[in-house]
Motif scaffolding. Structure first.
Motif, PDB file in Angstrom:
ATOM      1  N   ILE A  63      50.493 -30.797  28.279  1.00  0.00           N
ATOM      2  CA  ILE A  63      50.113 -30.837  29.690  1.00  0.00           C
ATOM      3  C   ILE A  63      51.356 -30.590  30.537  1.00  0.00           C
ATOM      4  O   ILE A  63      52.332 -31.334  30.440  1.00  0.00           O
ATOM      5  N   ARG A  89      41.615 -36.327  29.736  1.00  0.00           N
ATOM      6  CA  ARG A  89      41.208 -34.914  29.768  1.00  0.00           C
ATOM      7  C   ARG A  89      41.835 -34.172  30.959  1.00  0.00           C
ATOM      8  O   ARG A  89      41.173 -33.389  31.633  1.00  0.00           O
ATOM      9  N   ARG A 140      36.086 -24.209  32.070  1.00  0.00           N
ATOM     10  CA  ARG A 140      35.177 -25.247  31.598  1.00  0.00           C
ATOM     11  C   ARG A 140      33.922 -24.603  31.001  1.00  0.00           C
ATOM     12  O   ARG A 140      32.910 -24.473  31.664  1.00  0.00           O
ATOM     13  N   ASP A 196      44.481 -31.536  32.888  1.00  0.00           N
ATOM     14  CA  ASP A 196      45.028 -30.203  32.655  1.00  0.00           C
ATOM     15  C   ASP A 196      46.460 -30.067  33.160  1.00  0.00           C
ATOM     16  O   ASP A 196      47.231 -29.254  32.663  1.00  0.00           O
ATOM     17  N   VAL A 197      46.823 -30.843  34.175  1.00  0.00           N
ATOM     18  CA  VAL A 197      48.155 -30.777  34.761  1.00  0.00           C
ATOM     19  C   VAL A 197      48.453 -32.124  35.401  1.00  0.00           C
ATOM     20  O   VAL A 197      47.531 -32.846  35.826  1.00  0.00           O
ATOM     21  N   ALA A 232      41.787 -24.203  35.024  1.00  0.00           N
ATOM     22  CA  ALA A 232      41.152 -24.599  33.768  1.00  0.00           C
ATOM     23  C   ALA A 232      39.790 -23.934  33.644  1.00  0.00           C
ATOM     24  O   ALA A 232      39.068 -23.773  34.625  1.00  0.00           O
ATOM     25  N   THR A 266      40.193 -27.714  37.913  1.00  0.00           N
ATOM     26  CA  THR A 266      41.324 -28.222  37.142  1.00  0.00           C
ATOM     27  C   THR A 266      41.434 -29.734  37.333  1.00  0.00           C
ATOM     28  O   THR A 266      41.402 -30.232  38.458  1.00  0.00           O
ATOM     29  N   ARG A 267      41.566 -30.441  36.240  1.00  0.00           N
ATOM     30  CA  ARG A 267      41.687 -31.905  36.308  1.00  0.00           C
ATOM     31  C   ARG A 267      43.166 -32.257  36.473  1.00  0.00           C
ATOM     32  O   ARG A 267      43.982 -31.982  35.599  1.00  0.00           O
TER      33      ARG A 267
END
Length: 378
Positions: free
Chosen positions: A9, A92, A203, A94-95, A201, A36-37
């Motif tokens: 990450i 979960r 999905r 992403d950044v 991201a 994006t999470r």
């Protein structure tokens, strides 16, 4: 074969003195994250306003910001602890974005990240936010600003709508001189394209496809209502002019020595390089994932998939860069048709210096497994 590696990450450090607009920029990223999470670590007693929620002074806590984003308010000494929390598979993410205190030494946060034993993180760059309207006064009040700019990977010259064109050019030239090779982009109200900092991201499972408008959608629509030229997609779609993205593909292997010389001399304004590199005879079994942010550089080898075409595919992102010169420089890195195998193997040591230890160990284990398997078959 060793188990597949878990993607790391990226961790982006967002710095800037009080009033520069870094919290505004962070809120903009959260509102325009496109699925994006994002994990947020706040090294300050500040406020992040997103999804009708304010996080203020909750040191030692983790708070959900909605839509998959999390926020932690921490002291610097707790950084590793909360990085461990945010990098758990259950989060979960992403950044991760660390908003440094307005009085923090950003290079200390960078050192902590680079020295971290957490195998799940990857340095994503130091972004320094500068207030264009108050730059001279801030520099006089905080002379350490020069030092902060000198170690930045990307500088956002914010609030440029509050200065005239001549003043904007003067400030840009001064900031560029102080920040050296770092990319410098101008912004208003902290609005930069999130893709400058991290990849969107994907999905495939459709988990982000909600059947009703989210706060993110409503906030974007509010911004559109305030600007007649907006077409309903939000400001993030109009920000690509601040930087340039350049693609490069080659079907011939790269000479490792020439390629490393290219990376060592990459021009000012080139902020990110990502993609995969084929070093041919230097390592015929692997393609090398390349991750470069500012001065930071890392390669991670990955076995070629069966039937995969052996290509070098790169994307370069920056501001004020010469696309033709970059492509010509990369084209000149192609290996000779019949390179000297021993020389190519020696040249690979320049690449392997930037391969993290776990990856080297995994490759060694794979080699050992291949030897054992061959011995068993014999």
């Amino acid at each position: 074969m060793p188990p597949p590696r878990t993607p790391q990450i990226p961790v982006v450090v967002l710095a800037g003195f009080l009033g520069s607009g870094k919290t505004t920029l962070l809120n903009h990223l959260l509102r325009n994250r496109a699925g994006t999470r994002i994990g947020v670590i706040v090294n300050d007693f500040g406020a992040i306003e997103i999804d009708a929620m304010t996080v203020s002074g909750q040191v030692g806590s983790t708070v959900s910001l909605g839509n998959g984003c999390l926020c932690c308010a921490v002291d610097a000494s707790e950084l590793d602890t909360f990085l461990e929390t945010l990098t758990r598979p259950s989060a979960r993410l992403d950044v991760i974005v660390i908003e440094a205190s307005g009085l923090a030494e950003p290079q200390e946060l960078v050192r902590m990240l680079l020295a971290s034993d957490n195998p799940h993180i990857l340095y994503g760059g130091l972004v320094e936010v500068v207030d264009a309207a108050e730059f001279d006064a801030t520099r006089q009040r905080h002379p350490e600003l020069d030092r902060h700019l000198a170690v930045a990977d990307l500088v956002v010259l914010n609030k440029t709508d509050r200065v005239g064109e001549d003043e904007r050019e003067r400030l840009r030239a001064t900031v560029a001189e102080l920040s050296g090779p770092a990319a410098v982009i101008s912004a208003e109200h902290g609005r930069i394209d999130p893709e400058l900092l991290f990849d969107p991201a994907l999905r495939p499972d459709g988990q982000e496809m909600a059947g009703q408008l989210s706060f993110e959608d409503l906030l974007r629509q509010e911004e559109c209502d305030e600007h007649e030229e907006c077409d309903g997609r939000g400001h993030a779609d109009h920000l690509h002019a601040a930087y340039e993205s350049i693609d490069f593909t080659a079907d011939a292997p790269m000479d490792p020595r020439r390629f490393m010389a290219f990376l060592d001399s990459r021009p000012e304004g080139l902020y990110r390089i990502k993609g995969f590199v084929d070093f041919g005879g230097g390592d015929p079994d692997n393609t090398y994932a390349l991750h470069a942010v500012g001065r930071f550089l890392r390669f991670v080898p990955r076995p070629w998939a069966r039937g995969e075409q052996h290509l070098t595919q790169l994307v370069m992102i920056g501001a004020g860069i010469d696309a033709d010169a970059l492509r010509e420089g990369l084209a000149a890195c192609r290996a000779e048709p019949e390179p000297d195998a021993a020389d190519t193997e020696r040249a690979m040591w320049g690449v392997l210096r930037y391969v993290p230890e776990p990856a080297r160990e995994a490759d060694a284990e794979a080699d050992a497994a291949d030897v054992q398997e061959a011995a068993a078959e014999a």
